[in-house]
Motif scaffolding. Sequence first.
Motif, PDB file in Angstrom:
ATOM      1  N   ARG A 158      -4.408  14.038  -1.967  1.00  0.00           N
ATOM      2  CA  ARG A 158      -3.782  12.754  -2.241  1.00  0.00           C
ATOM      3  C   ARG A 158      -3.695  12.537  -3.744  1.00  0.00           C
ATOM      4  NH1 ARG A 158      -6.876   8.102   0.659  1.00  0.00           N
ATOM      5  NH2 ARG A 158      -5.819   6.962  -1.014  1.00  0.00           N
ATOM      6  N   GLU A 204      -0.696   6.516  -6.263  1.00  0.00           N
ATOM      7  CA  GLU A 204      -0.805   5.433  -5.285  1.00  0.00           C
ATOM      8  C   GLU A 204      -1.169   4.112  -5.957  1.00  0.00           C
ATOM      9  OE1 GLU A 204      -2.446   8.440  -1.757  1.00  0.00           O
ATOM     10  OE2 GLU A 204      -3.755   6.900  -2.600  1.00  0.00           O
ATOM     11  N   SER A 205      -2.121   4.173  -6.883  1.00  0.00           N
ATOM     12  CA  SER A 205      -2.554   2.953  -7.573  1.00  0.00           C
ATOM     13  C   SER A 205      -1.428   2.345  -8.399  1.00  0.00           C
ATOM     14  CB  SER A 205      -3.753   3.264  -8.476  1.00  0.00           C
ATOM     15  OG  SER A 205      -4.853   3.714  -7.712  1.00  0.00           O
ATOM     16  N   LEU A 206      -0.613   3.200  -8.995  1.00  0.00           N
ATOM     17  CA  LEU A 206       0.511   2.714  -9.796  1.00  0.00           C
ATOM     18  C   LEU A 206       1.487   1.905  -8.948  1.00  0.00           C
ATOM     19  CD1 LEU A 206       2.189   2.808 -12.491  1.00  0.00           C
ATOM     20  CD2 LEU A 206       3.288   4.847 -11.540  1.00  0.00           C
ATOM     21  N   THR A 238      -4.001   9.989  -5.946  1.00  0.00           N
ATOM     22  CA  THR A 238      -4.502   8.615  -5.921  1.00  0.00           C
ATOM     23  C   THR A 238      -4.036   7.791  -7.122  1.00  0.00           C
ATOM     24  OG1 THR A 238      -6.563   9.412  -6.918  1.00  0.00           O
ATOM     25  CG2 THR A 238      -6.507   9.195  -4.520  1.00  0.00           C
ATOM     26  N   GLU A 239      -3.860   8.414  -8.274  1.00  0.00           N
ATOM     27  CA  GLU A 239      -3.370   7.655  -9.424  1.00  0.00           C
ATOM     28  C   GLU A 239      -1.936   7.193  -9.192  1.00  0.00           C
ATOM     29  OE1 GLU A 239      -3.900   9.419 -13.220  1.00  0.00           O
ATOM     30  OE2 GLU A 239      -6.041   9.784 -12.961  1.00  0.00           O
ATOM     31  N   ARG A 292       0.726   5.732  -0.058  1.00  0.00           N
ATOM     32  CA  ARG A 292       0.004   6.993   0.001  1.00  0.00           C
ATOM     33  C   ARG A 292       0.952   8.103  -0.439  1.00  0.00           C
ATOM     34  NH1 ARG A 292      -3.655   4.106   0.258  1.00  0.00           N
ATOM     35  NH2 ARG A 292      -5.324   3.941   1.813  1.00  0.00           N
ATOM     36  N   GLN A 335       3.744  -3.374  -6.647  1.00  0.00           N
ATOM     37  CA  GLN A 335       4.982  -3.280  -7.411  1.00  0.00           C
ATOM     38  C   GLN A 335       6.180  -3.089  -6.482  1.00  0.00           C
ATOM     39  OE1 GLN A 335       4.790  -3.555 -10.819  1.00  0.00           O
ATOM     40  NE2 GLN A 335       2.572  -3.804 -10.541  1.00  0.00           N
ATOM     41  N   ALA A 346       0.954   0.230  -5.992  1.00  0.00           N
ATOM     42  CA  ALA A 346       0.446  -0.943  -5.274  1.00  0.00           C
ATOM     43  C   ALA A 346       0.780  -2.227  -6.025  1.00  0.00           C
ATOM     44  CB  ALA A 346      -1.062  -0.823  -5.087  1.00  0.00           C
ATOM     45  N   GLU A 353       0.850  -1.191   0.000  1.00  0.00           N
ATOM     46  CA  GLU A 353       0.000   0.000   0.000  1.00  0.00           C
ATOM     47  C   GLU A 353       0.883   1.237   0.000  1.00  0.00           C
ATOM     48  OE1 GLU A 353      -4.089   0.931   2.234  1.00  0.00           O
ATOM     49  OE2 GLU A 353      -2.363   1.033   3.584  1.00  0.00           O
ATOM     50  N   ALA A 412       5.389   7.648 -10.745  1.00  0.00           N
ATOM     51  CA  ALA A 412       4.370   8.065  -9.786  1.00  0.00           C
ATOM     52  C   ALA A 412       4.436   9.573  -9.553  1.00  0.00           C
ATOM     53  CB  ALA A 412       4.557   7.314  -8.467  1.00  0.00           C
TER      54      ALA A 412
END
Length: 219
Positions: A152, A157-159, A154-155, A140, A163, A161, A138, A173
């Motif tokens: 935040r 963060e998603s990249l 968020t994009e 942030r 990895q 996760a 995870e 990121a």
Amino acid sequence: TITELAQTLAGQRPLLALREAALLLGGRQIQNMATVAGNICKASPGADMVPPLLCLDAQLGLFGPDGQRVIPLDGFLTGPDQTAIRPGEILREIVVPAIPPGTGTAFMKIMRRRAIDCSIVAAAARVTLAEDGKTCLEARVAVGAAAPNPFRATEAESLLAGQEITPGLAQQAAQLAREASTPVSDVRASADYRRILVESLVERALLQATERACQKGVN
């Protein structure tokens, strides 16, 4: 106060971002008087305590005429100098959920002076690694002074996760965080310069948080 918070957090590695933000907020006199709740409720675009608290998924306990309610910090700030607080309410507590093992955090800011100054841009990151010490479970990423309120990314963060956070991935990121920012030009810096700083600080904060997540110590 901010001073008391910084003293309390000494030696707590997973909360280093929060301590770093506290130590960079204003000068000693301000730190001795200011509070975290005040920094949040001022709702300044450059509120230094907000990015690390966003990364820690902080919850706010509000108390007012209708009783108590708990809401996420993410979404509490609704614009410059504007919050979701209702008439008669006060911010009574700030709750940070339990931090899992293998977590590292980091906070960085750029100022015109070396101390006692508002942020031109600030960035915070939290990284939680799997037991293999490499895979990001995870992440942030939060940015201050580059939008109407700290936000935040968020994009980004998603990249991250699932990895392994390499310098190249951290840079990708950071680019997403830059694209999500909406800075303005003012006496401190131009909007274009702020975008450059967002990318630089997010990349550095992510790599530092990842390095700290790999270290064994107090959790």
